[in-house]
Scaffold this motif. Sequence first.
Motif, mmCIF file in Angstrom:
data_model
loop_
_atom_site.group_PDB
_atom_site.id
_atom_site.type_symbol
_atom_site.label_atom_id
_atom_site.label_comp_id
_atom_site.label_asym_id
_atom_site.label_seq_id
_atom_site.Cartn_x
_atom_site.Cartn_y
_atom_site.Cartn_z
ATOM 1 N N ASP A 1 64.567 33.839 -116.803
ATOM 2 C CA ASP A 1 63.518 33.205 -117.351
ATOM 3 C C ASP A 1 62.045 33.631 -116.017
ATOM 4 O O ASP A 1 62.342 33.131 -114.966
ATOM 5 N N HIS A 2 61.250 33.770 -116.992
ATOM 6 C CA HIS A 2 59.632 33.971 -116.251
ATOM 7 C C HIS A 2 59.553 32.290 -116.086
ATOM 8 O O HIS A 2 58.944 31.678 -117.491
ATOM 9 N N ARG A 3 59.510 31.726 -115.164
ATOM 10 C CA ARG A 3 58.391 30.464 -114.452
ATOM 11 C C ARG A 3 57.386 30.436 -114.750
ATOM 12 O O ARG A 3 56.905 29.349 -116.294
ATOM 13 N N ILE A 4 56.324 30.984 -114.994
ATOM 14 C CA ILE A 4 54.792 30.783 -115.608
ATOM 15 C C ILE A 4 54.697 32.421 -116.379
ATOM 16 O O ILE A 4 55.375 33.829 -115.864
ATOM 17 N N GLU A 5 55.256 32.012 -118.134
ATOM 18 C CA GLU A 5 55.409 32.661 -119.332
ATOM 19 C C GLU A 5 54.672 34.351 -119.172
ATOM 20 O O GLU A 5 53.763 34.385 -118.822
ATOM 21 N N LYS A 6 55.901 35.201 -119.396
ATOM 22 C CA LYS A 6 55.605 36.320 -119.560
ATOM 23 C C LYS A 6 54.294 36.760 -121.146
ATOM 24 O O LYS A 6 53.304 37.011 -121.296
ATOM 25 N N LYS A 7 54.768 35.761 -121.929
ATOM 26 C CA LYS A 7 54.293 36.502 -123.781
ATOM 27 C C LYS A 7 52.817 35.564 -123.765
ATOM 28 O O LYS A 7 51.624 35.183 -123.718
ATOM 29 N N ARG A 8 52.867 34.407 -122.904
ATOM 30 C CA ARG A 8 52.101 33.619 -123.292
ATOM 31 C C ARG A 8 50.972 32.802 -122.211
ATOM 32 O O ARG A 8 50.060 33.088 -122.234
ATOM 33 N N THR A 9 51.604 34.015 -121.105
ATOM 34 C CA THR A 9 50.525 33.612 -119.810
ATOM 35 C C THR A 9 49.879 35.144 -119.685
ATOM 36 O O THR A 9 49.273 34.775 -119.029
ATOM 37 N N HIS B 1 71.154 29.980 -117.245
ATOM 38 C CA HIS B 1 72.519 29.847 -118.234
ATOM 39 C C HIS B 1 71.504 29.147 -119.492
ATOM 40 O O HIS B 1 70.703 28.804 -119.359
ATOM 41 N N ILE B 2 72.338 29.647 -120.262
ATOM 42 C CA ILE B 2 71.686 29.707 -121.811
ATOM 43 C C ILE B 2 71.134 28.053 -121.869
ATOM 44 O O ILE B 2 69.930 27.785 -122.592
ATOM 45 N N VAL B 3 71.870 27.016 -121.304
ATOM 46 C CA VAL B 3 71.776 25.709 -121.856
ATOM 47 C C VAL B 3 70.344 24.934 -120.833
ATOM 48 O O VAL B 3 69.656 24.964 -121.884
ATOM 49 N N CYS B 4 70.193 25.909 -120.245
ATOM 50 C CA CYS B 4 69.387 25.638 -119.352
ATOM 51 C C CYS B 4 67.846 26.466 -119.666
ATOM 52 O O CYS B 4 66.610 26.352 -118.724
ATOM 53 N N HIS B 5 67.853 27.302 -120.144
ATOM 54 C CA HIS B 5 67.155 28.172 -120.877
ATOM 55 C C HIS B 5 66.046 27.525 -121.841
ATOM 56 O O HIS B 5 66.435 27.387 -122.904
ATOM 57 N N LYS B 6 64.485 27.319 -121.058
ATOM 58 C CA LYS B 6 64.035 25.939 -122.135
ATOM 59 C C LYS B 6 62.552 27.088 -122.547
ATOM 60 O O LYS B 6 62.209 27.844 -121.820
ATOM 61 N N LYS B 7 62.957 26.869 -124.353
ATOM 62 C CA LYS B 7 61.839 28.689 -124.816
ATOM 63 C C LYS B 7 60.784 27.616 -125.239
ATOM 64 O O LYS B 7 59.853 28.129 -125.926
ATOM 65 N N GLU C 1 81.672 38.662 -103.711
ATOM 66 C CA GLU C 1 82.244 38.093 -104.437
ATOM 67 C C GLU C 1 81.787 38.676 -106.502
ATOM 68 O O GLU C 1 82.691 39.144 -107.301
ATOM 69 N N GLY C 2 80.717 38.578 -106.520
ATOM 70 C CA GLY C 2 80.195 38.555 -107.623
ATOM 71 C C GLY C 2 79.535 36.940 -108.624
ATOM 72 O O GLY C 2 79.318 36.847 -109.813
ATOM 73 N N TRP C 3 80.043 35.905 -107.742
ATOM 74 C CA TRP C 3 79.715 34.817 -108.453
ATOM 75 C C TRP C 3 78.246 34.319 -108.602
ATOM 76 O O TRP C 3 77.527 34.555 -107.910
ATOM 77 N N PHE C 4 77.186 34.273 -109.380
ATOM 78 C CA PHE C 4 76.170 33.986 -110.173
ATOM 79 C C PHE C 4 75.746 32.689 -110.502
ATOM 80 O O PHE C 4 76.728 31.553 -110.853
ATOM 81 N N THR C 5 74.964 31.655 -110.074
ATOM 82 C CA THR C 5 75.217 30.185 -109.529
ATOM 83 C C THR C 5 73.309 30.108 -110.774
ATOM 84 O O THR C 5 72.846 31.036 -110.400
ATOM 85 N N CYS C 6 73.473 29.270 -111.424
ATOM 86 C CA CYS C 6 72.538 28.924 -112.604
ATOM 87 C C CYS C 6 71.443 27.889 -111.372
ATOM 88 O O CYS C 6 71.955 27.902 -111.285
ATOM 89 N N GLN C 7 69.796 28.695 -111.634
ATOM 90 C CA GLN C 7 68.977 28.326 -111.075
ATOM 91 C C GLN C 7 68.520 27.283 -111.145
ATOM 92 O O GLN C 7 67.308 26.120 -110.903
ATOM 93 N N GLY C 8 68.671 26.817 -112.572
ATOM 94 C CA GLY C 8 67.755 25.338 -113.301
ATOM 95 C C GLY C 8 66.936 25.636 -113.613
ATOM 96 O O GLY C 8 65.899 26.824 -113.691
ATOM 97 N N SER C 9 66.490 25.349 -114.843
ATOM 98 C CA SER C 9 65.065 25.755 -115.897
ATOM 99 C C SER C 9 64.139 25.811 -114.684
ATOM 100 O O SER C 9 63.878 25.096 -113.495
ATOM 101 N N TYR C 10 63.061 26.438 -115.839
ATOM 102 C CA TYR C 10 61.838 26.541 -114.893
ATOM 103 C C TYR C 10 61.333 24.970 -114.068
ATOM 104 O O TYR C 10 60.294 25.830 -113.152
ATOM 105 N N GLU C 11 60.963 24.140 -114.130
ATOM 106 C CA GLU C 11 60.899 22.674 -114.078
ATOM 107 C C GLU C 11 61.896 22.162 -112.746
ATOM 108 O O GLU C 11 61.166 21.349 -111.858
ATOM 109 N N GLN C 12 62.718 23.061 -112.183
ATOM 110 C CA GLN C 12 63.965 22.161 -111.758
ATOM 111 C C GLN C 12 63.989 23.006 -110.492
ATOM 112 O O GLN C 12 64.702 24.274 -110.521
ATOM 113 N N LYS C 13 64.384 22.345 -109.637
ATOM 114 C CA LYS C 13 64.434 22.797 -108.196
ATOM 115 C C LYS C 13 66.214 23.746 -108.065
ATOM 116 O O LYS C 13 66.075 24.912 -107.552
#
Length: 344
Positions: free
Chosen positions: A260-268, A304-310, A222-234
């Motif tokens: 979001d790249h768990r292993i960071e794109k720019k930094r790593t 989700h933008i709230v779960c995106h830890k920069k 149907e098109g529903w997306f679910t946030c997968q949580g920040s990089y350190e969460q399951k």
Amino acid sequence: MFGLFGKNKPVKIRSRNENKKYGVASKDVKELLKKGCKLLQLPSPGAHLCLYSDGTTVTEEFFQTLPDHTELVLLCRDQTWSGVVCDIGQLLKTDRYADGLIEAARGLLSDEKSPQRCKILTDLLLNLEDRSELESREEHEEWFKGVDARFKTKSAYMKFNCEGRMRGYMKEVHGATKTIQKAKVREEFLKTSKSLSEMLKTVKNNGCYFDRTEKERLCTREGWFTCQGSYEQKVCQSLHSINPYGSRESRIVFSTWNLDHRIEKKRTIIPALLEALQNHKSSDINLNYFYGLLFTRENLKLVHIVCHKKGAHNLLCDAKKIFRKASDTNKAKQNMKEKKRRLV
């Protein structure tokens, strides 16, 4: 005190599955159950009462303390009631009350001053006004406002949207070329970048992730997306979800969600690739590993933008996977020799 003097207490009762309420006056719970079961045509054995507001069981003693006209729910033997939440659940199970809910939510939102309640009402409206069952531009013109005319379906646009993000990641990889001082290293990096780009194009930039018609999609049919949580969460602790196929507003809000790249794109990842090429050729690099980190679900999380830890994730590339195995390298060299021999 009502019961002590034999005075009837007026209350409002309803059944679990009906919204209509009835006024009933009784001196105690026993009499109320008898009248209520007869009025609502429910079986008497096992019948019990609870508060409409929070589901608290109404005992004989508790009944005597209730204010007049308290709202109660009459339940059968195995039925339960969790309070107002049950009513919300019943409403969301059907489209029967959708128009009424939308009108009521809009009315409440216009006068609401609490930020938290405003957010709840806004989210409710977004979900109630969902038209995700529609797919084409002709069916849902409102959804396509601001979208290029070449896109005739929602899925086609969402696929393009995801492809654009992937191309952006590839552009960042290629852009790192400008930071390389040594000509030889720059040459090898360009070869690696070109190979990664070709691998990405082969799978059409992984646009399938946002396309609800594809098997490899990140959403439901149907098109529903679910946030997968920040990089350190399951999983996402806040249970964020959205259906960008439902409305134009949801489509726009979805653009704030990140892959979001768990292993960071720019930094790593990019620095690790640059480091590996300082003393190695592009043919020595494990392209599949870096491709997976940069462009696939192996290392990407939809958040989700709230779960995106920069802040820094402090996750490193696997040193054992950066370079190709000797057997793979030798095989590649043999393939190159065979190609050259055929050309001669």
